[in-house]
Design an enzyme around this catalytic site. Sequence first.
Site, mmCIF file in Angstrom:
data_model
loop_
_atom_site.group_PDB
_atom_site.id
_atom_site.type_symbol
_atom_site.label_atom_id
_atom_site.label_comp_id
_atom_site.label_asym_id
_atom_site.label_seq_id
_atom_site.Cartn_x
_atom_site.Cartn_y
_atom_site.Cartn_z
ATOM 1 N N ASP A 82 0.828 -1.165 -0.056
ATOM 2 C CA ASP A 82 -0.001 -0.028 -0.032
ATOM 3 C C ASP A 82 0.791 1.370 0.103
ATOM 4 O O ASP A 82 2.051 1.202 0.713
ATOM 5 C CB ASP A 82 -1.044 0.046 1.432
ATOM 6 C CG ASP A 82 -2.034 1.004 1.248
ATOM 7 O OD1 ASP A 82 -2.199 1.403 0.236
ATOM 8 O OD2 ASP A 82 -2.342 1.349 2.591
ATOM 9 N N HIS A 83 0.558 2.273 -0.746
ATOM 10 C CA HIS A 83 1.446 3.525 -0.973
ATOM 11 C C HIS A 83 2.784 3.322 -0.984
ATOM 12 O O HIS A 83 3.571 4.010 -0.176
ATOM 13 C CB HIS A 83 0.964 4.334 0.388
ATOM 14 C CG HIS A 83 -0.322 4.704 0.356
ATOM 15 N ND1 HIS A 83 -0.909 5.844 -0.512
ATOM 16 C CD2 HIS A 83 -1.561 4.465 1.026
ATOM 17 C CE1 HIS A 83 -2.274 5.883 -0.326
ATOM 18 N NE2 HIS A 83 -2.520 5.227 0.313
ATOM 19 N N ASP A 104 3.161 4.890 -5.318
ATOM 20 C CA ASP A 104 2.217 6.378 -5.051
ATOM 21 C C ASP A 104 3.231 7.543 -5.422
ATOM 22 O O ASP A 104 4.102 7.796 -4.616
ATOM 23 C CB ASP A 104 1.912 6.363 -3.547
ATOM 24 C CG ASP A 104 1.021 7.768 -3.112
ATOM 25 O OD1 ASP A 104 0.879 8.390 -4.093
ATOM 26 O OD2 ASP A 104 0.546 7.751 -2.038
ATOM 27 N N HIS A 208 -9.534 4.824 -1.308
ATOM 28 C CA HIS A 208 -8.525 5.015 -0.261
ATOM 29 C C HIS A 208 -9.526 5.602 0.997
ATOM 30 O O HIS A 208 -10.402 6.232 0.593
ATOM 31 C CB HIS A 208 -7.363 5.804 -0.622
ATOM 32 C CG HIS A 208 -6.524 5.120 -1.297
ATOM 33 N ND1 HIS A 208 -5.268 4.602 -0.527
ATOM 34 C CD2 HIS A 208 -6.437 4.311 -2.384
ATOM 35 C CE1 HIS A 208 -4.445 3.674 -1.688
ATOM 36 N NE2 HIS A 208 -5.186 3.631 -2.618
ATOM 37 N N GLY A 209 -9.144 5.354 2.191
ATOM 38 C CA GLY A 209 -9.771 6.374 3.206
ATOM 39 C C GLY A 209 -11.144 5.984 3.562
ATOM 40 O O GLY A 209 -11.849 6.598 3.813
ATOM 41 N N ALA A 210 -11.358 4.632 3.531
ATOM 42 C CA ALA A 210 -12.782 4.317 3.761
ATOM 43 C C ALA A 210 -13.317 4.227 5.161
ATOM 44 O O ALA A 210 -14.487 4.133 5.191
ATOM 45 C CB ALA A 210 -13.030 2.807 2.894
ATOM 46 N N PHE A 231 -9.238 -0.161 4.235
ATOM 47 C CA PHE A 231 -9.754 0.201 5.297
ATOM 48 C C PHE A 231 -8.453 0.192 6.395
ATOM 49 O O PHE A 231 -7.693 -0.905 6.282
ATOM 50 C CB PHE A 231 -10.697 -1.023 6.061
ATOM 51 C CG PHE A 231 -11.860 -0.986 5.441
ATOM 52 C CD1 PHE A 231 -12.860 0.165 5.650
ATOM 53 C CD2 PHE A 231 -12.065 -1.678 4.278
ATOM 54 C CE1 PHE A 231 -14.378 -0.209 4.853
ATOM 55 C CE2 PHE A 231 -13.577 -1.917 3.613
ATOM 56 C CZ PHE A 231 -14.308 -0.764 3.928
ATOM 57 N N SER A 232 -8.222 1.009 7.287
ATOM 58 C CA SER A 232 -7.079 0.754 8.067
ATOM 59 C C SER A 232 -7.330 1.451 9.477
ATOM 60 O O SER A 232 -7.472 0.697 10.455
ATOM 61 C CB SER A 232 -5.900 1.559 7.690
ATOM 62 O OG SER A 232 -4.590 1.364 8.541
HETATM 63 P P1 13P Z 1 -8.272 4.735 6.582
HETATM 64 O O1 13P Z 1 -7.018 4.658 7.288
HETATM 65 O O2 13P Z 1 -8.782 6.158 6.419
HETATM 66 O O3 13P Z 1 -9.038 3.654 6.446
HETATM 67 O O4 13P Z 1 -7.445 4.407 5.115
HETATM 68 C C1 13P Z 1 -6.925 3.389 4.595
HETATM 69 C C2 13P Z 1 -6.158 3.477 3.182
HETATM 70 O O5 13P Z 1 -6.643 4.199 2.459
HETATM 71 C C3 13P Z 1 -5.011 2.697 3.060
HETATM 72 O O6 13P Z 1 -4.434 2.999 1.932
HETATM 73 ZN ZN ZN Z 2 -4.493 4.925 1.228
#
Ligand code: 13P
Ligand code: ZN
Length: 280
Positions: A82-83, A104, A208-210, A231-232
């Site tokens: 990721d990224h 990225d 991203h950023g869900a 999701f993170s």
């Molecule tokens: P969140 O941490 O906002 O869920 O975003 C996860 C993400 O986009 C990982 O690349």
């Molecule tokens: Zn992300």
Amino acid sequence: MPLVTTKDMLEDAYKNNYAIGAFGAHNLEVIKAVIAGAEKVGAPVILQTTSSTYKYVEMPYLIALAKTAAEQAKVPVALHLDHGESYHIVMECLRAGYTSVMIDGSSLPYEENILLVKKVVEAASAVNVPVEAELGTIGGVEDSVSVKEENAFFTDPKQAEHFVKVTGIHSFAPAFGTAHGKYREKPKLLFELLQEIHCSTNIPLVMHGASGVPEEDVRKSLKYGIAKVNFSTELKDLFAEELRAYFKDYPTENDPRKYFLPARESLIKLVEQKIVMLQK
Ligand code: 13P
Ligand code: ZN
């Protein structure tokens, strides 16, 4: 089954208007919970890590965990970077056995982003690994990626069309109103923009950023090409909350085999709920 790439799973999801859940896999407990959650739904799943995660866990351990998870799982599992912030980092992951990568270059000038992504696609394609890339800037904080709200900008559909065509990427992360980390207010997703990007790119799109995006918005985005949802933050928040609650009740407990259990159980439920939300 061995780790699979994200290519077939994303293409199937894209064609059939559902999405694959991609979860930040920070340690053994999270990895086991993500797999268990996916198994409950019977859906393929993506374990994803930033470079800080594999540095924290250490690459040989991380690969062993992910491979074992995939071999034990009753569902297909992919391991995604990721990224990825540089060519070097992507190469490190390809050599180690990641089955999917994101490069990225979104903070670079457009032409430099293209050159970098092309180079990554060429190398990754040689070993059959699909590549995700981003254009525009997704706001918020994700490990080493930190973008102030005022510096976030949305993806231009025409530029996205050109970017996808010349780079040969397999999935595309547009900036259309989501942000990493916690939302200070309800996110405003630009669905018209997403729809234009969907039409102009014609490849699986990644949200991203869900974490914190309302269910109805996530589900609406599935109609416009979103085939992978990241999701993170919500996982990290829940895990930490459960640990805090546990130690409040049992302040002297010292056995990780006990104090991790409720956190893992809650995470399984959360992952299951997120994946169910991404189904057709
Ligand atoms: P969140 O941490 O906002 O869920 O975003 C996860 C993400 O986009 C990982 O690349
Ligand atoms: Zn992300």
